[in-house]
Design an enzyme around this catalytic site. Structure first.
Site, PDB file in Angstrom:
ATOM      1  N   ARG A  22       0.155  13.017  10.021  1.00 26.50           N
ATOM      2  CA  ARG A  22       1.477  13.608  10.269  1.00 26.50           C
ATOM      3  C   ARG A  22       1.685  14.811   9.357  1.00 26.50           C
ATOM      4  O   ARG A  22       1.400  14.726   8.165  1.00 26.50           O
ATOM      5  CB  ARG A  22       2.590  12.584   9.995  1.00 26.50           C
ATOM      6  CG  ARG A  22       2.559  11.489  11.010  1.00 26.50           C
ATOM      7  CD  ARG A  22       3.739  10.535  10.905  1.00 26.50           C
ATOM      8  NE  ARG A  22       3.673   9.667  12.073  1.00 26.50           N
ATOM      9  CZ  ARG A  22       3.965   8.384  12.079  1.00 26.50           C
ATOM     10  NH1 ARG A  22       4.385   7.798  10.978  1.00 26.50           N
ATOM     11  NH2 ARG A  22       3.865   7.696  13.170  1.00 26.50           N
ATOM     12  N   SER A  34       7.310   7.421  12.533  1.00 26.65           N
ATOM     13  CA  SER A  34       7.267   6.145  11.831  1.00 26.65           C
ATOM     14  C   SER A  34       8.073   5.052  12.529  1.00 26.65           C
ATOM     15  O   SER A  34       9.061   5.327  13.211  1.00 26.65           O
ATOM     16  CB  SER A  34       7.827   6.358  10.426  1.00 26.65           C
ATOM     17  OG  SER A  34       8.337   5.156   9.905  1.00 26.65           O
ATOM     18  N   ASP A  44       4.384  -1.080  11.290  1.00 31.31           N
ATOM     19  CA  ASP A  44       3.939   0.257  10.914  1.00 31.31           C
ATOM     20  C   ASP A  44       3.411   0.919  12.182  1.00 31.31           C
ATOM     21  O   ASP A  44       2.691   0.282  12.968  1.00 31.31           O
ATOM     22  CB  ASP A  44       2.832   0.181   9.859  1.00 31.31           C
ATOM     23  CG  ASP A  44       2.544   1.569   9.309  1.00 31.31           C
ATOM     24  OD1 ASP A  44       3.046   1.894   8.218  1.00 31.31           O
ATOM     25  OD2 ASP A  44       1.841   2.350   9.985  1.00 31.31           O
ATOM     26  N   ARG A  68       9.819   2.949  10.919  1.00 31.77           N
ATOM     27  CA  ARG A  68      10.818   2.475   9.950  1.00 31.77           C
ATOM     28  C   ARG A  68      12.158   2.146  10.614  1.00 31.77           C
ATOM     29  O   ARG A  68      12.813   2.975  11.233  1.00 31.77           O
ATOM     30  CB  ARG A  68      10.997   3.481   8.803  1.00 31.77           C
ATOM     31  CG  ARG A  68      11.488   4.839   9.207  1.00 31.77           C
ATOM     32  CD  ARG A  68      11.400   5.825   8.047  1.00 31.77           C
ATOM     33  NE  ARG A  68      10.004   6.139   7.757  1.00 31.77           N
ATOM     34  CZ  ARG A  68       9.567   7.348   7.378  1.00 31.77           C
ATOM     35  NH1 ARG A  68      10.397   8.339   7.195  1.00 31.77           N
ATOM     36  NH2 ARG A  68       8.286   7.552   7.144  1.00 31.77           N
ATOM     37  N   ASP A  88       0.808  -1.227   0.000  1.00 33.49           N
ATOM     38  CA  ASP A  88       0.000   0.000   0.000  1.00 33.49           C
ATOM     39  C   ASP A  88       0.843   1.280   0.000  1.00 33.49           C
ATOM     40  O   ASP A  88       0.334   2.353  -0.275  1.00 33.49           O
ATOM     41  CB  ASP A  88      -0.939   0.013   1.224  1.00 33.49           C
ATOM     42  CG  ASP A  88      -0.183  -0.165   2.544  1.00 33.49           C
ATOM     43  OD1 ASP A  88       1.054  -0.299   2.518  1.00 33.49           O
ATOM     44  OD2 ASP A  88      -0.826  -0.179   3.608  1.00 33.49           O
ATOM     45  N   HIS A  89       2.133   1.173   0.291  1.00 36.69           N
ATOM     46  CA  HIS A  89       2.971   2.374   0.404  1.00 36.69           C
ATOM     47  C   HIS A  89       3.680   2.717  -0.909  1.00 36.69           C
ATOM     48  O   HIS A  89       3.512   3.799  -1.450  1.00 36.69           O
ATOM     49  CB  HIS A  89       4.037   2.189   1.492  1.00 36.69           C
ATOM     50  CG  HIS A  89       3.546   2.401   2.893  1.00 36.69           C
ATOM     51  ND1 HIS A  89       2.588   1.620   3.471  1.00 36.69           N
ATOM     52  CD2 HIS A  89       3.903   3.308   3.833  1.00 36.69           C
ATOM     53  CE1 HIS A  89       2.374   2.046   4.713  1.00 36.69           C
ATOM     54  NE2 HIS A  89       3.155   3.075   4.952  1.00 36.69           N
TER      55      HIS A  89
HETATM   56  C1  MIC Z   1       4.416   6.481   8.053  1.00 36.41           C
HETATM   57  O1  MIC Z   1       3.251   6.818   8.184  1.00 36.41           O
HETATM   58  O2  MIC Z   1       5.380   7.202   8.357  1.00 36.41           O
HETATM   59  C2  MIC Z   1       4.707   5.107   7.501  1.00 36.41           C
HETATM   60  C3  MIC Z   1       5.283   5.277   6.170  1.00 36.41           C
HETATM   61  O3  MIC Z   1       3.529   4.376   7.390  1.00 36.41           O
HETATM   62  C4  MIC Z   1       5.664   4.424   8.475  1.00 36.41           C
HETATM   63  C5  MIC Z   1       6.269   3.208   7.965  1.00 36.41           C
HETATM   64  C6  MIC Z   1       7.438   3.460   7.094  1.00 36.41           C
HETATM   65  O4  MIC Z   1       8.230   4.349   7.347  1.00 36.41           O
HETATM   66  O5  MIC Z   1       7.584   2.720   6.138  1.00 36.41           O
HETATM   67  C7  MIC Z   1       5.083   4.165   9.857  1.00 36.41           C
HETATM   68  O6  MIC Z   1       4.252   4.892  10.296  1.00 36.41           O
HETATM   69  O7  MIC Z   1       5.545   3.251  10.540  1.00 36.41           O
HETATM   70 FE1  SF4 Z   2       0.157   4.904   5.078  1.00 32.89          FE
HETATM   71 FE2  SF4 Z   2       1.569   5.624   7.229  1.00 32.89          FE
HETATM   72 FE3  SF4 Z   2       0.093   7.391   5.886  1.00 32.89          FE
HETATM   73 FE4  SF4 Z   2      -1.091   5.534   7.290  1.00 32.89          FE
HETATM   74  S1  SF4 Z   2       0.212   7.154   8.078  1.00 32.89           S
HETATM   75  S2  SF4 Z   2      -1.648   6.181   5.236  1.00 32.89           S
HETATM   76  S3  SF4 Z   2       0.258   3.798   7.016  1.00 32.89           S
HETATM   77  S4  SF4 Z   2       1.875   6.316   5.137  1.00 32.89           S
END
Ligand code: MIC
Ligand code: SF4
Length: 642
Positions: A379, A533, A119, A535, A64-65
């Site tokens: 965010r 995140s 995540d 990550r 999905d990313h």
């Molecule tokens: C995000 O919202 O920052 C992400 C992308 O979903 C991350 C995961 C990632 O960095 O791949 C998260 O929230 O964990």
């Molecule tokens: Fe995707 Fe992270 Fe954004 Fe949620 S916050 S939509 S999991 S990138």
């Protein structure tokens, strides 16, 4: 003594330790989820563990990313994840099926279960009464292999919900209000549990919006009770059998209590560039808007989208605004298509995106220079949209939709809107994009594209560490600063050498170069280092660059665990003011590192300034072993060799 909802679930899954705040516990994990941007690493690590079939009740991988395919890298990663999961007993949700958290809520999650996801917004599952926790990929890999998940027993915070939301006020405003009260570090080492008479007036998707953004509080997770509303939701998803009632005991004891009176709440926004910069929409009303983006795992449910469609119906998006909408799942998208709401959105001038994270993770739709962008996401860190100068405001779908039409930030309560949306008695069910794993591993050959590089491994801890300070950063540094994500970088999530060239560059362009020239060193940071995140790349890139320790005033939970899992020392200053005396390029020495780690107290000498600092290593004994071995995988390997 009575128990809270969170305690009931923890108790039922407790494998080690005592449910006492601040003590280490280990819980059994029922379900895991991964998404593609953290998933490639998680599955490489899972393979390194050498487990043939997953040992959870259900594990699932979502794509999905990384959905923009402007070269073979993302599609190669998808093929790797699809085959590696098929081989090892894991379900696979194809690209286009929806955002992991939305689909998990609709189709997979079970009240009372534990869920570990790679995540940070995994706590969305708390909307149906799951104990859903975000973690680094390695922790998820271990859980898939049947290992327990270790955490510090959090304090349980009660959010007492009173009254009922007024028209134009949304679940998003509830969580923004909690963020206003508690801030982005107010949830660290806490579980946020929602109770009170107000709960019954909130639908499951509304509850999920609230638990989703508990991640922005830094909370371990957030949870709602599983009640009649949950039952209705699961029934409408054809999953009534998955329902169990989980209510807090009347005499349950909470560590702290806050109150939100839903009847008195008004529409709120989080101003740039932090989710806790919350003010009333009235304060920013009238600001000209360039972009409105509706979707993400926070606000892309069927009901959210229907409200947006109702506001847009028969109207036209303002001349100066680009409106993009990404329904959260294929279920939502199909239902909107069938009932005509999608046509209303398109007729108003909305640009429809596929059901995925999209602009939320900077995968396209970066706004123009100096833009004002209104987003229903969670965010708004500087630069996360892909445009450094953009000002991103976090808002409800209602504020987003009216503002898109008006062309300026607007308050939905100023308009006579029809926002009545009935929760469907039956959702449209079609799971044909969720692939079942193979019966026998031997049937499947794992496909590995050329972009998939091995992940860096750390070395065992050495007794003397003498290195320079390679960067000094302020409070609330996010993992988006440490390892930025955007359409250019996400395709390299399985290529740490490449990614490391961008590590911490939003704070200091020269950081990666300095690390390489000096053969590694230290990071010095303020409060809440590593929020945001999950990550793991924000730990793996520093490992690759030779970072030995991060010395900070405090850490965010997931990032601290990711550092430990990968053998980097997360040290906290005993005297926060010591931070002020350290400068870039100071030479710091840790003598006797091994003994110090065992004791959890580390003395650091600043050779340049002739000063001595005392720092603490607040980790468990198990984590100390990990740090001495140079990371969790090394520790497991050492044990296996013995
Ligand atoms: C995000 O919202 O920052 C992400 C992308 O979903 C991350 C995961 C990632 O960095 O791949 C998260 O929230 O964990
Ligand atoms: Fe995707 Fe992270 Fe954004 Fe949620 S916050 S939509 S999991 S990138």
């Amino acid at each position: 003594m009575g128990l809270t909802v969170a305690e009931k679930i923890i108790k039922a899954h407790l494998v080690k330790g005592e449910m006492k705040t601040g003590k280490e516990i280990a819980i059994k994990i029922d379900q895991t989820l991964t998404q593609d941007s953290t998933g490639t690493m998680a599955y490489l690590q899972f393979e390194a563990l050498g487990v043939d079939r997953v040992k959870t009740k259900k594990s699932i991988a979502y794509i999905d990313h990384n959905m923009l395919q402007s070269g073979p890298e993302n599609a190669d990663d998808h093929a790797y994840i699809q085959t590696v999961t098929k081989k090892h007993g894991i379900y696979f949700s194809k690209p286009g099926n929806g955002i992991c958290h939305q689909v998990q809520l609709e189709r997979i999650g079970v009240p009372g279960y534990t869920l570990l996801g790679s995540d940070s917004h995994t706590p969305t599952g708390g909307g149906i009464g799951m104990l859903a926790i975000g973690a680094g990929g390695l922790d998820v890999a271990v859980a898939m292999g049947g290992g327990e998940y270790y955490l510090t027993m959090p304090e349980i915070v009660k959010v007492n919900l009173k009254g009922k939301l007024n028209k134009g006020v949304a679940a998003k405003d509830v969580i923004l209000e909690v963020l206003r009260q508690l801030t982005v570090k107010g949830g660290v080492n806490r579980i946020i549990e929602y109770t009170g008479e107000g709960v019954k007036y909130l639908t499951v998707p509304e509850r999920a919006t609230i638990t989703n953004m508990g991640a922005e509080l830094g909370a371990t997770t957030s949870v709602f009770p599983s009640d009649d509303t949950t039952k209705e939701f699961l029934k409408a998803q054809g999953r009534e059998d998955d329902f169990t009632e989980i209510l807090p005991d009347k005499d349950a004891i909470y560590g702290k209590e806050i109150e939100v009176n839903l009847s008195e709440l008004t529409p709120l926004v989080a101003k740039p560039h932090m989710p806790d910069k919350v003010v009333s929409v009235e304060e920013v009303k009238g600001i000209k808007v360039n972009q409105v983006a509706i979707g993400s795992c926070t606000n892309s449910s069927y009901a959210d989208m229907m409200k947006v469609a109702k506001i847009l119906k028969g109207k036209t998006v303002a001349e100066n605004v680009s409106l993009v909408i990404a329904p959260g799942s294929r279920q939502v998208l199909t239902m909107l298509a069938e009932n005509g709401a999608l046509a209303d959105m398109v007729a108003a001038g909305a640009r429809i995106l596929e059901s995925a994270c999209g602009p939320c993770i900077g995968m396209g739709q970066s706004p123009c220079t100096d833009a004002v962008s209104l987003r229903t996401f969670n965010r708004n860190f500087e630069g996360r949209s892909g445009t450094k100068s953009a000002n991103v405001y976090l808002v409800s779908p209602e504020i987003a939709a009216v503002s898109a039409i008006e062309g300026v930030i607007s308050n939905p309560c100023d308009f006579d809107l029809d926002l009545d949306v009935e929760m469907p008695k039956e959702f449209l069910i079609n799971d044909n994009m969720i692939m079942e794993p193979a019966e026998h591993s031997s049937e499947v050959e794992v496909v590995r594209g050329p972009n998939i590089k091995p992940f860096p491994k750390n070395d065992a801890l050495t007794d003397v560490i003498e290195k320079n300070v390679l960067i000094k950063v302020e409070d609330n540094i996010t993992t988006d600063h440490i390892m930025p994500s955007n359409a250019k970088l996400l395709p390299y999530r399985s290529n740490i050498p490449y990614l490391s060239e961008y590590c911490l560059t939003p704070c200091d362009e020269e950081f990666p170069k300095r690390c390489k020239e000096q053969g590694g060193g230290f990071i010095v940071a303020g409060e809440n280092y590593g929020q945001g995140s999950s990550r793991e790349h924000a730990a793996l890139a520093p490992v690759y660059l030779g970072i030995k320790a991060v010395m900070a005033k405090s850490f965010a939970r997931i990032h601290r665990d990711n550092l430990v899992n990968n053998g980097i020392l997360p040290l906290t200053f005993d005297n926060a003011s010591d931070y002020d005396t350290i400068d870039l390029n100071d030479i710091l020495v840790i003598d006797n590192a091994i003994e110090s780690v065992k004791e959890g107290k580390v003395t650091v000498c600043n050779k340049t300034k002739s000063l001595t600092y005392s720092l603490s290593l607040t980790v468990t004994d198990r984590q100390k072993d990990m740090l001495m071995a140079g990371g969790l995988l090394n520790m497991i390997r050492e044990k296996n060799n013995k």
